[in-house]
Design a protein around this motif. Sequence first.
Motif, PDB file in Angstrom:
ATOM      1  N   UNK A  78       0.810  -1.219   0.000  1.00 49.30           N
ATOM      2  CA  UNK A  78       0.000   0.000   0.000  1.00 49.30           C
ATOM      3  C   UNK A  78       0.843   1.269   0.000  1.00 49.30           C
ATOM      4  N   UNK A  79       2.159   1.140  -0.101  1.00 47.82           N
ATOM      5  CA  UNK A  79       3.037   2.310  -0.006  1.00 47.82           C
ATOM      6  C   UNK A  79       2.791   3.318  -1.127  1.00 47.82           C
ATOM      7  N   UNK A  80       2.266   2.887  -2.253  1.00 46.61           N
ATOM      8  CA  UNK A  80       1.985   3.800  -3.353  1.00 46.61           C
ATOM      9  C   UNK A  80       0.544   4.267  -3.418  1.00 46.61           C
ATOM     10  N   UNK A  81      -0.291   3.802  -2.491  1.00 50.02           N
ATOM     11  CA  UNK A  81      -1.702   4.192  -2.480  1.00 50.02           C
ATOM     12  C   UNK A  81      -1.814   5.695  -2.185  1.00 50.02           C
ATOM     13  N   UNK A  82      -2.669   6.417  -2.909  1.00 50.39           N
ATOM     14  CA  UNK A  82      -2.798   7.868  -2.691  1.00 50.39           C
ATOM     15  C   UNK A  82      -3.068   8.263  -1.242  1.00 50.39           C
ATOM     16  N   UNK A  83      -3.891   7.509  -0.538  1.00 49.78           N
ATOM     17  CA  UNK A  83      -4.189   7.846   0.860  1.00 49.78           C
ATOM     18  C   UNK A  83      -2.959   7.703   1.743  1.00 49.78           C
ATOM     19  N   UNK A  84      -2.124   6.725   1.446  1.00 52.18           N
ATOM     20  CA  UNK A  84      -0.890   6.528   2.213  1.00 52.18           C
ATOM     21  C   UNK A  84       0.107   7.617   1.863  1.00 52.18           C
ATOM     22  N   UNK A  85       0.214   7.948   0.587  1.00 52.89           N
ATOM     23  CA  UNK A  85       1.167   8.982   0.156  1.00 52.89           C
ATOM     24  C   UNK A  85       0.827  10.348   0.752  1.00 52.89           C
ATOM     25  N   UNK A  86      -0.472  10.657   0.857  1.00 55.90           N
ATOM     26  CA  UNK A  86      -0.904  11.945   1.397  1.00 55.90           C
ATOM     27  C   UNK A  86      -0.828  12.009   2.918  1.00 55.90           C
ATOM     28  N   UNK A  87      -0.817  10.865   3.570  1.00 58.51           N
ATOM     29  CA  UNK A  87      -0.907  10.823   5.034  1.00 58.51           C
ATOM     30  C   UNK A  87       0.352  11.361   5.709  1.00 58.51           C
ATOM     31  N   UNK A  88       0.132  12.018   6.830  1.00 57.32           N
ATOM     32  CA  UNK A  88       1.234  12.446   7.690  1.00 57.32           C
ATOM     33  C   UNK A  88       1.602  11.327   8.655  1.00 57.32           C
ATOM     34  N   UNK A  89       0.612  10.515   9.024  1.00 57.84           N
ATOM     35  CA  UNK A  89       0.808   9.409   9.962  1.00 57.84           C
ATOM     36  C   UNK A  89       0.105   8.172   9.404  1.00 57.84           C
ATOM     37  N   UNK A  90       0.788   7.047   9.478  1.00 51.49           N
ATOM     38  CA  UNK A  90       0.210   5.761   9.101  1.00 51.49           C
ATOM     39  C   UNK A  90      -0.129   5.024  10.398  1.00 51.49           C
ATOM     40  N   UNK A  95      -3.578  -6.279  10.987  1.00 47.46           N
ATOM     41  CA  UNK A  95      -3.224  -6.296   9.564  1.00 47.46           C
ATOM     42  C   UNK A  95      -2.951  -7.702   9.042  1.00 47.46           C
ATOM     43  N   UNK A  96      -3.394  -8.720   9.750  1.00 50.34           N
ATOM     44  CA  UNK A  96      -3.076 -10.101   9.395  1.00 50.34           C
ATOM     45  C   UNK A  96      -4.030 -10.685   8.347  1.00 50.34           C
ATOM     46  N   UNK A  97      -3.844 -11.996   8.110  1.00 45.06           N
ATOM     47  CA  UNK A  97      -4.653 -12.797   7.197  1.00 45.06           C
ATOM     48  C   UNK A  97      -4.602 -12.291   5.756  1.00 45.06           C
ATOM     49  N   UNK A  98      -3.387 -11.985   5.310  1.00 45.08           N
ATOM     50  CA  UNK A  98      -3.181 -11.629   3.922  1.00 45.08           C
ATOM     51  C   UNK A  98      -3.388 -10.170   3.575  1.00 45.08           C
ATOM     52  N   UNK A  99      -3.560  -9.306   4.574  1.00 44.32           N
ATOM     53  CA  UNK A  99      -3.721  -7.877   4.269  1.00 44.32           C
ATOM     54  C   UNK A  99      -2.365  -7.217   4.053  1.00 44.32           C
ATOM     55  N   UNK A 100      -1.474  -7.286   5.039  1.00 42.12           N
ATOM     56  CA  UNK A 100      -0.124  -6.742   4.888  1.00 42.12           C
ATOM     57  C   UNK A 100       0.896  -7.815   5.244  1.00 42.12           C
ATOM     58  N   UNK A 101       1.902  -7.942   4.424  1.00 40.80           N
ATOM     59  CA  UNK A 101       3.015  -8.838   4.733  1.00 40.80           C
ATOM     60  C   UNK A 101       4.078  -8.035   5.467  1.00 40.80           C
ATOM     61  N   UNK A 102       5.063  -8.721   6.015  1.00 42.57           N
ATOM     62  CA  UNK A 102       6.183  -8.005   6.645  1.00 42.57           C
ATOM     63  C   UNK A 102       6.907  -7.153   5.610  1.00 42.57           C
ATOM     64  N   UNK A 103       6.999  -7.639   4.388  1.00 43.73           N
ATOM     65  CA  UNK A 103       7.616  -6.867   3.301  1.00 43.73           C
ATOM     66  C   UNK A 103       6.799  -5.607   3.016  1.00 43.73           C
ATOM     67  N   UNK A 104       5.479  -5.722   3.050  1.00 40.66           N
ATOM     68  CA  UNK A 104       4.616  -4.558   2.833  1.00 40.66           C
ATOM     69  C   UNK A 104       4.800  -3.524   3.940  1.00 40.66           C
TER      70      UNK A 104
END
Length: 186
Positions: A78-90, A95-104
Amino acid sequence: MKIVILNTSERTGGAAVAAGRLGKALGQAGIQVDKLIRENTWLNRFRFYWERLIIFLCNHLNRKNLFAVSIANTGMDLSGHPSVKKADIIHLHWINQGFLSLKDIEELVKLNKPIVWTMHDMWPSTGICHHARECTNYQHECHHCPFLYGGGNKKDLSARIFRKKKELYKAAPITFVTCSHWLEEK
Protein backbone atom coordinates in the motif's frame (compact mmCIF):
# COMPACT_ATOMS: atom_id res chain seq x y z
CA MET A 1 -2.97 16.64 9.64
CA LYS A 2 -3.86 13.53 7.63
CA ILE A 3 -3.96 10.02 9.07
CA VAL A 4 -4.50 6.77 7.21
CA ILE A 5 -5.81 3.83 9.22
CA LEU A 6 -5.00 0.33 7.96
CA ASN A 7 -7.03 -2.63 9.23
CA THR A 8 -7.85 -6.01 7.73
CA SER A 9 -11.60 -5.73 8.21
CA GLU A 10 -14.16 -2.95 8.06
CA ARG A 11 -16.57 -4.35 10.65
CA THR A 12 -15.50 -7.78 11.87
CA GLY A 13 -13.57 -8.01 15.15
CA GLY A 14 -12.57 -5.72 17.96
CA ALA A 15 -9.81 -4.04 15.96
CA ALA A 16 -12.31 -3.03 13.27
CA VAL A 17 -14.64 -1.55 15.88
CA ALA A 18 -11.76 0.32 17.57
CA ALA A 19 -10.35 1.59 14.25
CA GLY A 20 -13.81 2.78 13.24
CA ARG A 21 -14.38 4.60 16.53
CA LEU A 22 -10.92 6.18 16.38
CA GLY A 23 -11.47 7.34 12.81
CA LYS A 24 -14.80 8.88 13.76
CA ALA A 25 -13.37 10.65 16.81
CA LEU A 26 -10.39 12.01 14.86
CA GLY A 27 -12.72 13.21 12.12
CA GLN A 28 -14.88 15.02 14.69
CA ALA A 29 -11.70 16.69 15.96
CA GLY A 30 -11.07 18.07 12.48
CA ILE A 31 -8.38 15.61 11.42
CA GLN A 32 -8.62 14.11 7.95
CA VAL A 33 -8.79 10.32 8.22
CA ASP A 34 -8.74 7.77 5.43
CA LYS A 35 -9.25 4.09 6.13
CA LEU A 36 -7.91 1.26 4.00
CA ILE A 37 -9.15 -2.30 4.47
CA ARG A 38 -8.71 -5.61 2.69
CA GLU A 39 -11.39 -5.82 0.05
CA ASN A 40 -13.23 -9.07 -0.58
CA THR A 41 -11.69 -9.94 -3.96
CA TRP A 42 -10.52 -13.30 -5.30
CA LEU A 43 -6.90 -12.12 -5.06
CA ASN A 44 -7.26 -11.21 -1.39
CA ARG A 45 -9.02 -14.51 -0.66
CA PHE A 46 -6.10 -16.24 -2.39
CA ARG A 47 -3.65 -14.35 -0.17
CA PHE A 48 -5.58 -15.46 2.92
CA TYR A 49 -5.62 -19.11 1.81
CA TRP A 50 -1.97 -18.97 0.71
CA GLU A 51 -0.89 -17.91 4.21
CA ARG A 52 -3.04 -20.63 5.81
CA LEU A 53 -1.58 -23.23 3.38
CA ILE A 54 2.01 -22.35 4.29
CA ILE A 55 1.17 -22.59 8.00
CA PHE A 56 -0.63 -25.91 7.41
CA LEU A 57 2.36 -27.34 5.53
CA CYS A 58 4.90 -26.09 8.08
CA ASN A 59 2.71 -27.63 10.78
CA HIS A 60 2.97 -31.13 9.24
CA LEU A 61 -0.58 -30.99 7.80
CA ASN A 62 -2.05 -30.43 11.25
CA ARG A 63 -5.00 -28.01 11.38
CA LYS A 64 -4.73 -27.45 15.13
CA ASN A 65 -3.90 -23.81 15.86
CA LEU A 66 -4.20 -22.92 12.16
CA PHE A 67 -5.89 -19.63 13.06
CA ALA A 68 -3.98 -18.99 16.30
CA VAL A 69 -0.99 -17.88 14.24
CA SER A 70 -0.18 -15.62 11.29
CA ILE A 71 3.06 -15.32 9.33
CA ALA A 72 2.48 -12.21 7.19
CA ASN A 73 4.05 -13.84 4.14
CA THR A 74 1.65 -12.25 1.68
CA GLY A 75 -0.31 -9.04 1.41
CA MET A 76 -0.78 -5.79 -0.47
CA ASP A 77 1.90 -3.14 -0.96
CA LEU A 78 0.00 0.00 0.00
CA SER A 79 3.04 2.31 -0.01
CA GLY A 80 1.98 3.80 -3.35
CA HIS A 81 -1.70 4.19 -2.48
CA PRO A 82 -2.80 7.87 -2.69
CA SER A 83 -4.19 7.85 0.86
CA VAL A 84 -0.89 6.53 2.21
CA LYS A 85 1.17 8.98 0.16
CA LYS A 86 -0.90 11.95 1.40
CA ALA A 87 -0.91 10.82 5.03
CA ASP A 88 1.23 12.45 7.69
CA ILE A 89 0.81 9.41 9.96
CA ILE A 90 0.21 5.76 9.10
CA HIS A 91 -1.84 3.96 11.76
CA LEU A 92 -1.77 0.16 11.68
CA HIS A 93 -4.35 -1.86 13.54
CA TRP A 94 -4.94 -5.59 12.90
CA ILE A 95 -3.22 -6.30 9.56
CA ASN A 96 -3.08 -10.10 9.39
CA GLN A 97 -4.65 -12.80 7.20
CA GLY A 98 -3.18 -11.63 3.92
CA PHE A 99 -3.72 -7.88 4.27
CA LEU A 100 -0.12 -6.74 4.89
CA SER A 101 3.01 -8.84 4.73
CA LEU A 102 6.18 -8.00 6.64
CA LYS A 103 7.62 -6.87 3.30
CA ASP A 104 4.62 -4.56 2.83
CA ILE A 105 5.20 -3.07 6.29
CA GLU A 106 8.86 -2.58 5.35
CA GLU A 107 7.72 -0.61 2.27
CA LEU A 108 5.59 1.60 4.53
CA VAL A 109 8.61 2.14 6.79
CA LYS A 110 10.66 3.27 3.78
CA LEU A 111 8.24 6.20 3.35
CA ASN A 112 9.85 7.73 6.46
CA LYS A 113 6.51 8.67 7.96
CA PRO A 114 5.60 8.12 11.60
CA ILE A 115 3.83 4.81 12.05
CA VAL A 116 1.56 4.06 15.00
CA TRP A 117 0.67 0.40 15.50
CA THR A 118 -2.20 -0.27 17.87
CA MET A 119 -1.69 -3.79 19.17
CA HIS A 120 -5.01 -5.60 19.47
CA ASP A 121 -3.20 -8.82 20.34
CA MET A 122 0.36 -10.03 20.94
CA TRP A 123 1.21 -10.76 17.29
CA PRO A 124 3.40 -7.70 16.64
CA SER A 125 5.70 -8.76 19.52
CA THR A 126 5.74 -12.53 19.02
CA GLY A 127 6.97 -14.73 16.21
CA ILE A 128 3.66 -16.00 14.88
CA CYS A 129 1.05 -16.30 17.64
CA HIS A 130 -1.75 -13.89 18.46
CA HIS A 131 -1.71 -14.86 22.14
CA ALA A 132 1.35 -16.56 23.63
CA ARG A 133 -0.55 -18.05 26.59
CA GLU A 134 2.06 -19.45 29.00
CA CYS A 135 4.94 -19.25 26.51
CA THR A 136 7.47 -16.50 27.25
CA ASN A 137 9.96 -17.22 24.45
CA TYR A 138 8.89 -14.05 22.60
CA GLN A 139 10.57 -11.99 25.35
CA HIS A 140 13.94 -13.03 23.91
CA GLU A 141 13.49 -15.04 20.72
CA CYS A 142 10.68 -17.31 19.58
CA HIS A 143 11.44 -21.00 19.02
CA HIS A 144 9.97 -24.37 20.04
CA CYS A 145 6.58 -22.83 19.37
CA PRO A 146 3.75 -24.56 21.26
CA PHE A 147 1.39 -23.68 18.38
CA LEU A 148 3.37 -25.82 15.95
CA TYR A 149 3.03 -29.56 15.66
CA GLY A 150 5.26 -31.31 18.17
CA GLY A 151 6.21 -28.03 19.84
CA GLY A 152 8.40 -26.85 16.98
CA ASN A 153 12.18 -26.67 17.21
CA LYS A 154 14.98 -24.14 17.60
CA LYS A 155 14.69 -23.00 13.96
CA ASP A 156 10.95 -23.39 13.47
CA LEU A 157 8.57 -21.05 11.65
CA SER A 158 8.11 -18.90 14.74
CA ALA A 159 11.87 -18.35 15.04
CA ARG A 160 12.20 -17.32 11.39
CA ILE A 161 9.31 -14.85 11.53
CA PHE A 162 10.50 -13.47 14.89
CA ARG A 163 13.92 -12.68 13.39
CA LYS A 164 12.28 -10.97 10.38
CA LYS A 165 10.16 -8.81 12.68
CA LYS A 166 13.12 -7.96 14.89
CA GLU A 167 15.11 -6.83 11.83
CA LEU A 168 12.16 -4.82 10.51
CA TYR A 169 11.56 -3.04 13.82
CA LYS A 170 15.22 -2.19 14.37
CA ALA A 171 15.21 1.10 12.45
CA ALA A 172 11.49 1.55 11.90
CA PRO A 173 9.75 4.71 13.13
CA ILE A 174 6.98 2.63 14.72
CA THR A 175 5.29 3.61 17.96
CA PHE A 176 3.51 0.60 19.47
CA VAL A 177 0.34 1.28 21.46
CA THR A 178 -1.52 -1.37 23.44
CA CYS A 179 -5.24 -1.60 24.11
CA SER A 180 -4.82 -2.78 27.70
CA HIS A 181 -2.45 -2.64 30.63
CA TRP A 182 -2.25 -6.45 30.48
CA LEU A 183 -0.91 -6.33 26.92
CA GLU A 184 1.44 -3.48 27.80
CA GLU A 185 2.96 -5.60 30.58
CA LYS A 186 3.46 -8.53 28.19
